[in-house]
Design a protein around this motif. Structure first.
Motif, mmCIF file in Angstrom:
data_model
loop_
_atom_site.group_PDB
_atom_site.id
_atom_site.type_symbol
_atom_site.label_atom_id
_atom_site.label_comp_id
_atom_site.label_asym_id
_atom_site.label_seq_id
_atom_site.Cartn_x
_atom_site.Cartn_y
_atom_site.Cartn_z
ATOM 1 N N LEU A 1 19.154 11.292 5.180
ATOM 2 C CA LEU A 1 18.071 11.783 4.062
ATOM 3 C C LEU A 1 16.706 10.729 4.165
ATOM 4 C CD1 LEU A 1 20.467 11.824 0.989
ATOM 5 C CD2 LEU A 1 19.382 13.778 2.150
ATOM 6 N N SER A 2 16.596 10.175 5.312
ATOM 7 C CA SER A 2 15.468 9.355 5.721
ATOM 8 C C SER A 2 14.908 9.895 7.019
ATOM 9 C CB SER A 2 15.872 7.970 5.425
ATOM 10 O OG SER A 2 16.638 7.371 6.611
ATOM 11 N N LYS A 3 13.953 9.121 7.382
ATOM 12 C CA LYS A 3 13.352 9.356 8.805
ATOM 13 C C LYS A 3 13.500 8.171 9.509
ATOM 14 C CE LYS A 3 10.020 12.916 7.261
ATOM 15 N NZ LYS A 3 8.687 13.326 7.380
ATOM 16 N N ASN A 4 14.116 7.045 9.012
ATOM 17 C CA ASN A 4 14.480 5.660 9.684
ATOM 18 C C ASN A 4 15.369 6.056 10.866
ATOM 19 O OD1 ASN A 4 13.160 4.548 7.597
ATOM 20 N ND2 ASN A 4 15.232 4.135 6.442
ATOM 21 N N ILE A 5 15.052 5.298 11.915
ATOM 22 C CA ILE A 5 15.664 5.360 13.094
ATOM 23 C C ILE A 5 17.186 4.662 12.937
ATOM 24 C CG2 ILE A 5 15.794 4.734 15.485
ATOM 25 C CD1 ILE A 5 12.345 4.898 15.443
ATOM 26 N N PRO A 6 18.025 5.126 13.094
ATOM 27 C CA PRO A 6 19.402 4.607 13.054
ATOM 28 C C PRO A 6 19.707 3.668 14.221
ATOM 29 C CG PRO A 6 19.866 6.974 13.558
ATOM 30 C CD PRO A 6 18.234 6.621 13.679
ATOM 31 N N THR A 7 20.734 2.953 14.076
ATOM 32 C CA THR A 7 21.358 2.221 15.167
ATOM 33 C C THR A 7 22.224 2.954 16.177
ATOM 34 O OG1 THR A 7 23.487 1.390 14.146
ATOM 35 C CG2 THR A 7 21.452 0.173 13.653
ATOM 36 N N PRO A 8 22.480 2.704 17.376
ATOM 37 C CA PRO A 8 23.461 3.358 18.260
ATOM 38 C C PRO A 8 24.795 3.503 17.581
ATOM 39 C CG PRO A 8 22.337 1.955 19.590
ATOM 40 C CD PRO A 8 21.946 1.354 17.937
ATOM 41 N N ALA A 9 25.206 2.511 16.851
ATOM 42 C CA ALA A 9 26.582 2.653 16.101
ATOM 43 C C ALA A 9 26.345 3.932 15.017
ATOM 44 C CB ALA A 9 27.291 1.346 15.517
ATOM 45 N N ASP A 10 25.487 4.161 14.413
ATOM 46 C CA ASP A 10 25.272 4.879 13.484
ATOM 47 C C ASP A 10 25.228 6.400 14.084
ATOM 48 O OD1 ASP A 10 25.383 2.909 11.442
ATOM 49 O OD2 ASP A 10 23.188 3.009 10.847
ATOM 50 N N VAL A 11 24.236 6.551 15.103
ATOM 51 C CA VAL A 11 24.254 7.710 15.916
ATOM 52 C C VAL A 11 25.557 8.167 16.222
ATOM 53 C CG1 VAL A 11 23.306 8.616 18.061
ATOM 54 C CG2 VAL A 11 21.854 7.088 16.695
ATOM 55 N N ALA A 12 26.444 7.392 16.653
ATOM 56 C CA ALA A 12 27.696 7.545 17.060
ATOM 57 C C ALA A 12 28.703 8.168 15.904
ATOM 58 C CB ALA A 12 28.462 6.617 17.745
ATOM 59 N N LEU A 13 28.639 7.630 14.862
ATOM 60 C CA LEU A 13 29.230 7.701 13.667
ATOM 61 C C LEU A 13 29.065 9.234 13.114
ATOM 62 C CD1 LEU A 13 31.004 7.084 11.367
ATOM 63 C CD2 LEU A 13 29.170 5.863 10.151
ATOM 64 N N ILE A 14 27.641 9.464 13.136
ATOM 65 C CA ILE A 14 27.163 10.872 12.570
ATOM 66 C C ILE A 14 27.596 11.803 13.717
ATOM 67 C CG2 ILE A 14 25.034 12.270 12.300
ATOM 68 C CD1 ILE A 14 23.849 9.752 11.027
ATOM 69 N N THR B 1 34.968 -1.387 12.650
ATOM 70 C CA THR B 1 34.516 -0.865 14.103
ATOM 71 C C THR B 1 34.206 0.653 13.777
ATOM 72 O OG1 THR B 1 37.027 -0.122 14.164
ATOM 73 C CG2 THR B 1 36.197 -2.016 15.257
ATOM 74 N N LEU B 2 33.914 1.505 14.691
ATOM 75 C CA LEU B 2 33.393 3.044 14.400
ATOM 76 C C LEU B 2 34.823 3.637 14.172
ATOM 77 C CD1 LEU B 2 31.677 5.358 14.699
ATOM 78 C CD2 LEU B 2 31.884 5.401 16.895
ATOM 79 N N CYS B 3 35.710 3.184 14.788
ATOM 80 C CA CYS B 3 36.986 3.737 14.584
ATOM 81 C C CYS B 3 37.575 3.686 13.239
ATOM 82 C CB CYS B 3 38.129 3.486 15.485
ATOM 83 S SG CYS B 3 39.870 4.059 15.376
ATOM 84 N N GLU B 4 37.434 2.469 12.518
ATOM 85 C CA GLU B 4 37.662 2.327 11.231
ATOM 86 C C GLU B 4 36.883 3.146 10.139
ATOM 87 O OE1 GLU B 4 39.142 -2.437 10.754
ATOM 88 O OE2 GLU B 4 37.383 -2.244 11.914
ATOM 89 N N GLU B 5 35.494 2.949 10.511
ATOM 90 C CA GLU B 5 34.877 4.049 9.701
ATOM 91 C C GLU B 5 35.177 5.305 9.610
ATOM 92 O OE1 GLU B 5 30.498 1.929 9.282
ATOM 93 O OE2 GLU B 5 30.781 2.709 11.237
ATOM 94 N N ILE B 6 35.400 5.931 10.759
ATOM 95 C CA ILE B 6 35.952 7.367 11.029
ATOM 96 C C ILE B 6 37.228 7.591 9.983
ATOM 97 C CG2 ILE B 6 37.004 9.019 12.455
ATOM 98 C CD1 ILE B 6 34.143 9.082 12.762
ATOM 99 N N ILE B 7 38.308 6.655 9.851
ATOM 100 C CA ILE B 7 39.486 6.676 9.240
ATOM 101 C C ILE B 7 38.973 6.539 7.742
ATOM 102 C CG2 ILE B 7 41.539 5.765 8.500
ATOM 103 C CD1 ILE B 7 41.818 4.840 11.496
ATOM 104 N N LEU B 8 38.082 5.939 7.303
ATOM 105 C CA LEU B 8 37.406 5.582 5.970
ATOM 106 C C LEU B 8 36.882 7.088 5.489
ATOM 107 C CD1 LEU B 8 36.006 2.232 5.572
ATOM 108 C CD2 LEU B 8 38.161 2.870 5.019
ATOM 109 N N LEU B 9 36.441 7.715 6.336
ATOM 110 C CA LEU B 9 35.589 9.052 5.965
ATOM 111 C C LEU B 9 36.751 9.978 5.713
ATOM 112 C CD1 LEU B 9 32.817 9.193 8.503
ATOM 113 C CD2 LEU B 9 32.383 8.666 6.200
ATOM 114 N N THR B 10 38.123 9.976 6.120
ATOM 115 C CA THR B 10 39.028 10.951 6.146
ATOM 116 C C THR B 10 39.806 10.579 4.796
ATOM 117 O OG1 THR B 10 40.455 9.794 7.449
ATOM 118 C CG2 THR B 10 39.009 11.403 8.231
ATOM 119 N N ILE B 11 39.381 9.580 3.866
ATOM 120 C CA ILE B 11 40.275 9.126 2.814
ATOM 121 C C ILE B 11 39.471 9.634 1.452
ATOM 122 C CG2 ILE B 11 41.023 7.231 1.256
ATOM 123 C CD1 ILE B 11 41.584 5.777 4.152
#
Length: 220
Positions: free
Chosen positions: A149-162, A6-16
């Motif tokens: 680092l790319s010009k690729n169109i991200p998914t909605p979940a990736d948009v939210a993560l960033i 989930t997005l929440c889990e990814e956010i937590i991983l980013l803080t480790i």
């Protein structure tokens, strides 16, 4: 339960850190805000809630089969099927520490992190969470870097993560200030890509508006 993070889990991983240290105290307002915002967006992406610019609507009470998201959904539903954004944010923010704990336990259950000698050791086993670089230790970090680092169109979940990682100053935990500054135009462009998430980001900003301590100016 889903195999996808989930997005929440990814956010937590980013803080480790790569060494397994928690870089953000789970009890701080900033961490709780990021977790609350991530859970709300997770619920929106799973079509459990919807919102306009002023209100949030609980539209589906079906379990997500993720305990942290089901806890957030139940808390919202207890306050009615229609809530103002401010009241919805306040509702989830009040239980953010519980949500963090539940999401962290889920990461342990998945075998992604494990407690050892009071630190966390990365044990990412599945290539599903890695991008092209198999040496990348942290898939969430790599996902963000690949998009920026790319010009690729991200998914909605990736948009939210960033967007969340920027809003709550989490990018600085693994990117140099000069690199963030160099990529700022791309960061802002990515955050604006998915129109359907604009209202969700307004919810994130509503969280910030309730806090006395805000790390960084949000993306507009």
């Amino acid at each position: 339960m889903s195999d996808m993070l989930t997005l929440c889990e990814e956010i937590i991983l980013l803080t480790i850190s790569d060494e397994g240290k928690l870089l953000r105290d789970p009890t701080t307002l900033a961490t709780k805000s990021a977790v609350a915002g991530a859970c709300l967006i997770d619920l929106a992406l799973q079509n459990r809630i919807d919102n306009d610019l002023q209100n949030l609507f609980v539209v589906d009470l079906a379990p997500t089969n993720e305990r942290h998201l089901d806890r957030a959904l139940a808390s919202l539903a207890q306050n009615g099927q229609k809530l103002t954004l401010d009241s919805a944010v306040s509702c989830v923010l009040q239980i953010a520490e519980d949500l963090y704990e539940l999401a962290f336990k889920r990461l342990i259950e998945r075998g992604i992190v494990e407690p050892k000698d009071q630190i966390l050791l990365w044990v990412i086993k599945s290539r599903r969470y890695l991008q092209a670089d198999d040496a990348a230790q942290n898939a969430a970090k790599q996902k963000i870097l690949d998009v920026l680092l790319s010009k690729n169109i991200p998914t909605p979940a990736d948009v939210a993560l960033i967007a969340l990682a920027y809003d709550y100053n989490i990018l600085k935990l693994f990117m140099a200030d000069r690199e963030i500054e160099r990529l700022m135009d791309r960061i802002i462009d990515v955050a604006r890509l998915d129109i359907s998430l604009h209202a969700m980001r307004r919810m994130s900003l509503a969280i910030q508006a309730q806090l006395a301590a805000v790390y960084i100016s949000p993306i507009m």
